[in-house]
Enzyme design. Structure first.
Site, PDB file in Angstrom:
ATOM      1  N   HIS A   1      16.835  -6.268 -14.386  1.00 23.74           N
ATOM      2  CA  HIS A   1      16.959  -5.744 -15.755  1.00 23.74           C
ATOM      3  C   HIS A   1      16.583  -6.810 -16.775  1.00 23.74           C
ATOM      4  O   HIS A   1      16.563  -8.002 -16.459  1.00 23.74           O
ATOM      5  CB  HIS A   1      18.396  -5.271 -16.022  1.00 23.74           C
ATOM      6  CG  HIS A   1      18.718  -3.955 -15.384  1.00 23.74           C
ATOM      7  ND1 HIS A   1      19.053  -3.835 -14.044  1.00 23.74           N
ATOM      8  CD2 HIS A   1      18.740  -2.692 -15.888  1.00 23.74           C
ATOM      9  CE1 HIS A   1      19.274  -2.560 -13.770  1.00 23.74           C
ATOM     10  NE2 HIS A   1      19.092  -1.838 -14.856  1.00 23.74           N
TER      11      HIS A   1
ATOM     12  N   LYS B   1      21.042  -7.479 -20.962  1.00 24.13           N
ATOM     13  CA  LYS B   1      22.035  -6.602 -20.332  1.00 24.13           C
ATOM     14  C   LYS B   1      23.321  -7.393 -20.097  1.00 24.13           C
ATOM     15  O   LYS B   1      23.272  -8.503 -19.558  1.00 24.13           O
ATOM     16  CB  LYS B   1      21.480  -6.067 -19.013  1.00 24.13           C
ATOM     17  CG  LYS B   1      22.401  -5.076 -18.308  1.00 24.13           C
ATOM     18  CD  LYS B   1      21.705  -4.422 -17.135  1.00 24.13           C
ATOM     19  CE  LYS B   1      22.627  -3.499 -16.349  1.00 24.13           C
ATOM     20  NZ  LYS B   1      23.134  -2.377 -17.163  1.00 24.13           N
TER      21      LYS B   1
HETATM   22  N1  LIG Z   1      22.897   5.464 -18.033  1.00 32.95           N
HETATM   23  C1  LIG Z   1      21.642   5.056 -18.245  1.00 32.95           C
HETATM   24  O1  LIG Z   1      20.663   5.740 -17.880  1.00 32.95           O
HETATM   25  C2  LIG Z   1      21.427   3.751 -18.963  1.00 32.95           C
HETATM   26  C3  LIG Z   1      20.133   3.284 -19.221  1.00 32.95           C
HETATM   27  C4  LIG Z   1      19.983   2.096 -19.934  1.00 32.95           C
HETATM   28  C5  LIG Z   1      21.108   1.403 -20.374  1.00 32.95           C
HETATM   29  N2  LIG Z   1      22.346   1.884 -20.065  1.00 32.95           N
HETATM   30  C6  LIG Z   1      23.576   1.241 -20.565  1.00 32.95           C
HETATM   31  O2  LIG Z   1      23.720   1.613 -21.937  1.00 32.95           O
HETATM   32  C7  LIG Z   1      24.497   0.620 -22.628  1.00 32.95           C
HETATM   33  C8  LIG Z   1      23.768   0.212 -23.893  1.00 32.95           C
HETATM   34  O3  LIG Z   1      22.578  -0.485 -23.553  1.00 32.95           O
HETATM   35  P1  LIG Z   1      21.604  -1.049 -24.699  1.00 32.95           P
HETATM   36  O4  LIG Z   1      20.542  -1.792 -24.001  1.00 32.95           O
HETATM   37  O5  LIG Z   1      21.252   0.036 -25.642  1.00 32.95           O
HETATM   38  O6  LIG Z   1      22.596  -2.095 -25.435  1.00 32.95           O
HETATM   39  P2  LIG Z   1      22.504  -2.623 -26.934  1.00 32.95           P
HETATM   40  O7  LIG Z   1      23.300  -3.896 -26.947  1.00 32.95           O
HETATM   41  O8  LIG Z   1      21.092  -2.652 -27.402  1.00 32.95           O
HETATM   42  O9  LIG Z   1      23.256  -1.510 -27.794  1.00 32.95           O
HETATM   43  C9  LIG Z   1      24.661  -1.328 -27.814  1.00 32.95           C
HETATM   44  C10 LIG Z   1      25.043  -0.935 -29.244  1.00 32.95           C
HETATM   45  O10 LIG Z   1      26.418  -0.529 -29.238  1.00 32.95           O
HETATM   46  C11 LIG Z   1      26.967  -0.944 -30.479  1.00 32.95           C
HETATM   47  N3  LIG Z   1      28.429  -0.916 -30.406  1.00 32.95           N
HETATM   48  C12 LIG Z   1      29.286  -1.895 -30.011  1.00 32.95           C
HETATM   49  N4  LIG Z   1      30.559  -1.477 -30.123  1.00 32.95           N
HETATM   50  C13 LIG Z   1      30.516  -0.211 -30.609  1.00 32.95           C
HETATM   51  C14 LIG Z   1      31.517   0.758 -30.937  1.00 32.95           C
HETATM   52  N5  LIG Z   1      32.824   0.507 -30.786  1.00 32.95           N
HETATM   53  N6  LIG Z   1      31.109   1.970 -31.404  1.00 32.95           N
HETATM   54  C15 LIG Z   1      29.793   2.246 -31.579  1.00 32.95           C
HETATM   55  N7  LIG Z   1      28.793   1.368 -31.277  1.00 32.95           N
HETATM   56  C16 LIG Z   1      29.160   0.157 -30.799  1.00 32.95           C
HETATM   57  C17 LIG Z   1      26.371  -2.331 -30.696  1.00 32.95           C
HETATM   58  O11 LIG Z   1      26.469  -2.760 -32.052  1.00 32.95           O
HETATM   59  C18 LIG Z   1      24.921  -2.093 -30.247  1.00 32.95           C
HETATM   60  O12 LIG Z   1      24.088  -1.694 -31.338  1.00 32.95           O
HETATM   61  C19 LIG Z   1      24.713  -0.507 -21.600  1.00 32.95           C
HETATM   62  O13 LIG Z   1      25.980  -0.369 -21.009  1.00 32.95           O
HETATM   63  C20 LIG Z   1      23.624  -0.269 -20.565  1.00 32.95           C
HETATM   64  O14 LIG Z   1      23.962  -0.753 -19.285  1.00 32.95           O
HETATM   65  C21 LIG Z   1      22.519   3.030 -19.388  1.00 32.95           C
END
Ligand SMILES: NC(=O)c1ccc[n+]([C@@H]2O[C@H](COP(=O)([O-])OP(=O)(O)OC[C@H]3O[C@@H](n4cnc5c(N)ncnc54)[C@H](O)[C@@H]3O)[C@@H](O)[C@H]2O)c1
Length: 213
Positions: free
Chosen positions: A127, A131
């Protein structure tokens, strides 16, 4: 269908906002993120479904707020204790998927099937270097679905999005099953499908997109 997004300023959340805006049967009614100065509690009154792509340390609280408000939750955040959702009071239903890409769901199913016939297996998940959790939720889920003890190796590098190889070995042969998400749009058809179907779940929480396919 009114959809709010938690983590709306993040990499995945912003992609979900674009996908919801582009879906004819959906309306983006809220964008919650500390970066935008909007709390999850502020967007629930106008939403039928909350989509959560945040962080392992905040996802459970966001889900708890949604369920208590009678708002259904579609959760992509990984690296938190999914078991804690069971005891949450409220009418909202919850779908959690460690990976919303159809190819990754198929990879997990093929790996589970192959593990019944080959001696040993290991997983390499790769990744992007921003992450926060390791091993990935997809790798942990794949290992859970497979027979035997399956070690996981995690690679974090710039330039990557989300990739996984399951390598199975037996006498004189190996089998490699590989999936690559080269762009975050790969997850969007699965996310939109979950948004459309979460209200009709017979049980809650449901773990894995495969239950909706
Ligand atoms: N299920 C899937 O298919 C899949 C695919 C990709 C990523 N993911 C997961 O998705 C999650 C996010 O990944 P990302 O790359 O977008 O991360 P990222 O860090 O770019 O985004 C996370 C966002 O959440 C915000 N945040 C933090 N606390 C919060 C709260 N209490 N309420 C609302 N927003 C809040 C942060 O400010 C940030 O903008 C990770 O856990 C990642 O592993 C899942």
């Amino acid at each position: 269908m009114r959809v709010a997004v938690a983590g709306a300023a993040g990499r995945m959340g912003a992609t979900v906002c674009d996908a919801v805006t582009g879906a004819e049967d959906m309306e983006l009614t809220g964008r919650a993120d500390p970066e935008l100065g909007v709390a999850v509690a502020d967007v629930l009154a106008d939403a039928d479904v909350l989509v959560d792509f945040t962080r392992p340390d905040t996802a459970l609280e966001n889900i708890r707020l949604a369920v208590a408000a009678g708002v259904h939750a579609v959760v992509g955040t990984t690296g938190f204790d999914v078991g804690a959702i069971e005891a949450m009071p409220g009418e909202g239903k919850v779908l959690v998927a460690p990976n919303f890409a159809i190819g990754a769901v198929l990879m997990m199913q093929f790996a589970a099937q192959a593990s019944k016939h080959m001696a040993k297996a290991e997983i390499i998940e790769l990744h992007h270097d921003r992450k926060v959790d390791a091993p990935s939720g997809t790798a942990a889920r794949t290992a859970d679905l497979m027979d035997g003890d399956v070690p996981i190796h995690s690679v974090r590098l710039p330039g990557l999005v989300a990739h996984q190889e399951v390598i199975l070995g037996d006498v004189g042969q190996t089998l490699t099953i590989r999936h690559d998400s080269t762009d975050r749009t790969s997850f969007m058809p699965g996310v939109l499908l979950a948004v459309r179907k979460v209200a009709d779940l017979d049980t809650s929480p449901v773990i894995g997109l495969e239950h909706l396919l």
